[in-house]
Structure formats: structure tokens, C-alpha cells
Design a protein around this motif. Structure first.
Motif, PDB file in Angstrom:
ATOM      1  N   HIS A 165      43.031  80.376 -45.743  1.00 39.40           N
ATOM      2  CA  HIS A 165      43.192  79.114 -44.954  1.00 39.40           C
ATOM      3  C   HIS A 165      44.266  78.381 -45.568  1.00 39.40           C
ATOM      4  CE1 HIS A 165      40.409  77.202 -48.065  1.00 39.40           C
ATOM      5  NE2 HIS A 165      41.195  76.197 -47.731  1.00 39.40           N
ATOM      6  N   ASP A 185      43.608  77.453 -39.865  1.00 42.31           N
ATOM      7  CA  ASP A 185      43.085  78.969 -39.888  1.00 42.31           C
ATOM      8  C   ASP A 185      44.383  79.537 -39.690  1.00 42.31           C
ATOM      9  OD1 ASP A 185      41.852  81.197 -39.471  1.00 42.31           O
ATOM     10  OD2 ASP A 185      40.392  80.484 -38.389  1.00 42.31           O
ATOM     11  N   ASN A 187      44.142  82.545 -38.813  1.00 44.28           N
ATOM     12  CA  ASN A 187      43.998  83.709 -37.770  1.00 44.28           C
ATOM     13  C   ASN A 187      44.012  83.198 -36.597  1.00 44.28           C
ATOM     14  OD1 ASN A 187      43.599  85.947 -39.521  1.00 44.28           O
ATOM     15  ND2 ASN A 187      41.668  84.930 -40.165  1.00 44.28           N
ATOM     16  N   ALA A 188      44.353  81.622 -36.515  1.00 39.18           N
ATOM     17  CA  ALA A 188      44.237  80.959 -35.219  1.00 39.18           C
ATOM     18  C   ALA A 188      45.692  80.482 -34.856  1.00 39.18           C
ATOM     19  CB  ALA A 188      43.425  79.635 -35.300  1.00 39.18           C
ATOM     20  N   THR A 189      45.939  79.999 -33.735  1.00 36.00           N
ATOM     21  CA  THR A 189      47.195  79.627 -33.536  1.00 36.00           C
ATOM     22  C   THR A 189      47.506  78.193 -33.950  1.00 36.00           C
ATOM     23  OG1 THR A 189      47.145  80.717 -31.205  1.00 36.00           O
ATOM     24  CG2 THR A 189      48.708  79.148 -31.527  1.00 36.00           C
ATOM     25  N   ILE A 190      48.444  78.355 -34.861  1.00 34.80           N
ATOM     26  CA  ILE A 190      49.011  77.020 -35.500  1.00 34.80           C
ATOM     27  C   ILE A 190      49.967  76.408 -34.577  1.00 34.80           C
ATOM     28  CG2 ILE A 190      50.055  76.143 -37.734  1.00 34.80           C
ATOM     29  CD1 ILE A 190      48.979  78.359 -39.235  1.00 34.80           C
TER      30      ILE A 190
END
Length: 217
Positions: A165, A185, A187-190
Motif C-alpha cells: 500500500h 491501495d 490495486n485500486a484506482t488512485i
């Protein structure tokens, strides 16, 4: 902290000696200044542990500090250190399970002089650290670096480290001592604005972004 290729035959890796202190401090400062990192960030690290490497690394159980020395002029051109995670990153240590905690070490203070990069020095340093860590029963290495230190991030990823993270702090909190941060995260959309600021030099960005990395041994 840069892209590297063919190892140089004129480099030796050895343990830190007390007479190395001033060179190690200067190398750390120069490495971070090359990324435009704020002086207050550098000064905090100096006061926190680099002021006394012998005490804070060499005298710590399962801790160590190595230097890469040019045999041509006896100049220190690289360095790396290891600490048990509970000492190297105590706030992160508290977030891990009991099974992982004592089997994880912290890679810290890796720097290669700007004029000595692309010689394989960084790779030789982390290989030395990995061997030391395995001998002492660690099975995972953790580290953090700023997302703006793009060459360092690329180097770690080329050497098998996996992104964890990202912690987002106010730029005024360059000490990164508090728990007042936003967790991103990978793996999420930043958000686009965060992506933009993550690439900016620390002295120009409104926030400080700390990237966590992991590597199994």
C-alpha cells in the motif's frame, strides 16, 4: 538508487567502520538531495539513526550496515542497512500478524552515489543483505521509499520487490511519525491528482507518498 547493469570489479562490500560515519552521512544526504527531497526530511533521518550508525545498527541484534568502497580511491560510493522490522519500522510492525512479525526485516538507507550508478553496486548490496537476512532466519524483507523516487522504485521492482500500500501524509509531516495518513491501495484506482503529485519532488508536492515494498526470501 538507480538503474544498474554490469558489476564493477573495483568495488568491495564490507561492514561499516566507525571512521566511515562522515562519508555515510554525506552520501545519504547527497542521494536524497539528488531527488529534490526536503532538507527537513534528510535532517530528521540524520538525527533519528544516522547520527550514530554503530549504536543504531552495528550494536543491534540482527542489525547491520554495509558500505560499497571504490578500491581506486577508497571512497564510499554505496551503502545499505538492515534492522529487525520491530526496530526498523515499528509502526508497520504493529500491523502484521504474530507469525510474520519476527520473520520480517527492514531494508533501510540504501544509497548509491549519483556518479557511481549503473555499475551493479545496488544489486551487490541487496544480495549481501539477503544472504545476511536468510542466515538469521528472516524470510521476508520490507522497505519503504517515496513514490517520487522513481529510480529507486524501479530498482526495487527489478529486484523482485512487490508493491504494497501507499501512505499519504501532509507534506508538513515529513517525519512520518504519526498515524495521521490516508492509505492508498495500489490495486485500486488512485485519483488522478494523487497520481500527479506522487511523481513530484518532495519539495514541490503538497503531500508525501510512502510506498511499501515486500520481497520473500
Amino acid at each position: 538508487m538507480a538503474s544498474e547493469a554490469n558489476p564493477s570489479p573495483s568495488i568491495i562490500i564490507r561492514s561499516f567502520q566507525a571512521s566511515d560515519l562522515a562519508q555515510c552521512q554525506a552520501l545519504f544526504s547527497a542521494g536524497h538531495m539528488s531527488y529534490g527531497n526536503a532538507k527537513i526530511y534528510i535532517d530528521h533521518a540524520m538525527r533519528k539513526d544516522i547520527s550514530d550508525i554503530d549504536k543504531n545498527y552495528m550494536q543491534v541484534t540482527n542489525g547491520h550496515w554495509w558500505v560499497a568502497v571504490s578500491t581506486e580511491d577508497n571512497r564510499i560510493i554505496g551503502q545499505i542497512a538492515i534492522l529487525p522490522l520491530k526496530i526498523g519500522d515499528p509502526s508497520f510492525y504493529k500491523t502484521m500478524s504474530d507469525d510474520e512479525c519476527d520473520q520480517t526485516c527492514e531494508l533501510i538507507r540504501l544509497v548509491v552515489a549519483p556518479d557511481a550508478q549503473r555499475l551493479g553496486i545496488g544489486k551487490k548490496l541487496i544480495s549481501t543483505l539477503f544472504e545476511f537476512a536468510r542466515e538469521r532466519g528472516f524470510n521476508q524483507v520490507h522497505l519503504t521509499t517515496l513514490t517520487s523516487m522513481d529510480k529507486a522504485c524501479a530498482f526495487y521492482e527489478r529486484n523482485g520487490f512487490v508493491k504494497g500500500h501507499i501512505e499519504k501524509y501532509s507534506r508538513n509531516d515529513v517525519k512520518v511519525d504519526s498515524s495521521e495518513c490516508v492509505i492508498l491501495d495500489p490495486n485500486a484506482t488512485i485519483p488522478e491528482e494523487d497520481q500527479r503529485q506522487m511523481k513530484m519532488q518532495l519539495d514541490k508536492a503538497a503531500f508525501l507518498y510512502v510506498q511499501h515494498y515486500f520481497r520473500k526470501l
